[in-house]
Design an enzyme around this catalytic site. Structure first.
Site, PDB file in Angstrom:
ATOM      1  N   SER A   1       0.813  -1.214   0.000  1.00  0.00           N
ATOM      2  CA  SER A   1       0.000   0.000   0.000  1.00  0.00           C
ATOM      3  C   SER A   1       0.852   1.272   0.000  1.00  0.00           C
ATOM      4  O   SER A   1       1.515   1.568  -0.981  1.00  0.00           O
ATOM      5  CB  SER A   1      -0.946  -0.044   1.203  1.00  0.00           C
TER       6      SER A   1
ATOM      7  N   ASP B   1       9.573   5.462 -10.268  1.00  0.00           N
ATOM      8  CA  ASP B   1       9.002   6.081 -11.468  1.00  0.00           C
ATOM      9  C   ASP B   1       9.685   7.395 -11.827  1.00  0.00           C
ATOM     10  O   ASP B   1       9.812   7.746 -13.006  1.00  0.00           O
ATOM     11  CB  ASP B   1       7.504   6.332 -11.275  1.00  0.00           C
TER      12      ASP B   1
ATOM     13  N   LYS C   1      -0.540  -4.132  -3.477  1.00  0.00           N
ATOM     14  CA  LYS C   1      -1.867  -3.597  -3.098  1.00  0.00           C
ATOM     15  C   LYS C   1      -2.034  -2.224  -3.723  1.00  0.00           C
ATOM     16  O   LYS C   1      -1.443  -1.245  -3.290  1.00  0.00           O
ATOM     17  CB  LYS C   1      -2.012  -3.507  -1.583  1.00  0.00           C
TER      18      LYS C   1
END
Length: 546
Positions: free
Chosen positions: A287, A298, A312
């Site tokens: 999460s 990223d 998740k």
């Protein structure tokens, strides 16, 4: 009764959707189903052979509904709401100790250093027999809740330790659960920060740790998110903001409900945009941990080290219900800057056994990091740039933990050995042999799914009168399987020894001692240090020119 619950669950599910649809779309059908439910329950209550408990029946029906959706959508009682507030705030009142229940018995798992239970002399492994005048064995609810209470109130505990009955009085206090339980300056000016929870203090404690480490000379930093199950999405954004500039997109949430479509960007000036960064994750990082590690990856802001994270990619919101209850409901999926969602399990498509379908690696979609255009993938958690360590515990290690064999051995070790050194302690081969003798004496049983299938085969074979024909083959298979299970204890010696080491260190030096040992000796931490110290390798991983 089971069919009754299924019907109630189905109708209640329709009812939950009623407020969204109103009388549009399927409104008529929903209204019809509610009328059917009311008349159904009325007749059931009037005619059933035994008295019905409406509250109990409805609670089971609601749980039946949420079970069919995903494990994060839940009905919350007043107690559940309080527990959630404690997790998010990081503060509560009580004795300051972890506890667990095993077959109706209540044990101390870990007294927190310098809190009331520790001050009163409680130790890991102590079995609580009585809380004030209430016997744990007679209490029908969650006995651990009896340990909570107002600051300054006293609670008398009777407990067993190594077979001896003892009594102590503990004065409850305010318990402050740190999001960052440990940070330290390692060799070569590398700062090491362990972030274990995303409660309301996650970003502030991480910032404080980073600033202090920089003042002490840190020129590189490791952020350890291993085992961090997540928490507040807003705190995940704030932790990203420590290393990411103001105004940067962190997360988009997407949903069929327009109000649940949101965008989260960093709002503050960063603490440090340039310090070389390594983030540690593993299969229990989920999460919010995956938001932070995924965003850092990223944006090519740092190197991710460890094993693939949990996966998740779902967001939950809390909706207020009547009579002081709540619905915690999955409202959206989140997408990080590259556009990927890391959700690994499809709870809306299940296999023949009712288990959610896991996204196959062959079905992962490729995305590009925003700066260097490195390829990253969705569908299976965050895959580290440098892979080291196990994604999940082995089946034998999980079984040992489940049966508390490692915990119980560490307790016995504590009472039979002199104190161990945090920095130098190693669990030796002879120690491991002692552990194997311990679990044999305790009659540790490790039952595999393969054994369950063999038992099913024996039942079916007997029904179809094939049992005599294949009995010898089954016995040979069982013997082979027993040998294989014994071999697993040797094959996974390193993994199991590390788990035992952690438990033993906590016995003598609390959790901080265990984390200090990790900082000095853990394979993933050492690998992260090597990556940070090798500037050309670090830049190459991030697609940067030397």
């Amino acid at each position: 009764m089971k069919r009754t619950l299924i019907l109630i669950a189905s109708v209640l599910l329709a009812f939950l959707g009623f407020s969204n649809f109103g009388l549009n779309n399927d409104g008529f059908e929903i209204s019809k189903q509610i009328e059917i439910f009311v008349s159904f329950y009325e007749k059931l209550n009037q005619n059933y052979v035994d008295p019905l408990n409406p509250g109990d029946l409805m609670s089971k029906a609601i749980k039946g509904i949420t079970k069919e959706l995903d494990p994060y959508t839940k009905f919350r009682t007043e107690k559940d709401i309080l527990d959630s507030k404690i997790r998010q705030s990081g503060e509560y009142t009580g004795i300051g100790s972890g506890v667990f229940t095993k077959k109706g018995r209540l044990f101390i798992s870990e007294p927190y250093q310098d809190f009331p239970a520790d001050a009163a002399g409680m130790k890991a492994g102590d079995e609580i027999i009585q809380i004030d005048d209430i016997l744990v064995s007679d209490f029908k609810g969650q006995a651990k809740d009896l340990l909570k209470g107002e600051v300054g109130t006293k609670v008398v505990l009777k407990f067993k330790r190594q077979g001896q009955l003892k009594t102590t009085t503990i004065t409850r206090g305010r318990i402050d659960v740190d999001a960052v339980p440990y940070y330290e300056l390692l060799s070569d000016n590398i700062g090491y920060i362990v972030l274990q929870k995303f409660n309301k203090k996650a970003s502030s404690e991480t910032i404080a740790a980073l600033k202090e480490l920089k003042q002490r000379g840190a020129t590189k930093v490791i952020l350890d998110l291993r085992g961090n199950p997540g928490g507040l999405l807003t705190e995940a954004v704030n932790v990203c903001n420590i290393f990411i500039p103001k105004g940067q997109l962190i997360v988009n949430t997407e949903s069929t409900v327009p109000n649940n479509i949101k965008t989260y960007k960093t709002k503050k000036a960063p603490v440090d945009l340039d310090i070389p960064l390594a983030v540690l994750v593993n299969g229990r990082s989920a999460s919010a941990s995956e938001i932070v590690s995924g965003v850092i990856q990223d944006l090519d802001r740092g190197v991710i080290v460890g094993s693939r994270s949990f996966g998740k990619g779902l967001v939950q919101s809390t909706k207020i219900l009547k009579h002081d209850t709540q619905l915690k409901v999955t409202t959206s999926r989140y997408f990080i800057p590259s556009g990927r969602c890391v959700q690994s399990l499809d709870y809306w498509n299940r296999d023949d056994s009712g288990r959610p379908v896991r996204t196959k690696k062959s079905d992962y979609k490729a995305f590009k990091t925003l700066n260097s255009k490195r390829t990253v993938y969705d569908g299976g958690g965050v895959l580290p740039d440098v892979i080291v360590g196990r994604e999940k515990l082995s089946s034998i290690a999980r079984a040992l933990n489940r049966e508390r064999m490692i915990f119980n051995y560490a307790t016995a070790y504590y009472y039979n050995h002199s104190p161990v050194d945090v920095e130098k302690f190693q669990f030796s081969d002879s120690d491991y042999e002692d552990f194997l003798a311990f679990i044999e004496k305790k009659k540790f049983v490790y039952k595999t799914k393969t054994e369950d299938l063999i038992e099913d085969l024996e039942v079916v074979a007997e029904k179809e009168e094939f049992d005599k024909a294949i009995n010898a083959n089954i016995k040979a298979l069982e013997k082979s399987l027993k040998g294989r299970k014994e071999a697993l204890l040797l094959e996974h010696r390193k993994e199991i020894s590390q788990l035992i080491t952690d438990e033993i260190l906590k016995r003598y030096h609390y959790r901080e001692g265990m984390l200090e040992n990790h900082a000095l000796n853990n394979e993933e931490v050492l690998t992260a240090q090597l990556v940070l110290l090798d500037a050309p390798r670090y830049k190459k991983i991030l697609g940067k020119k030397n």
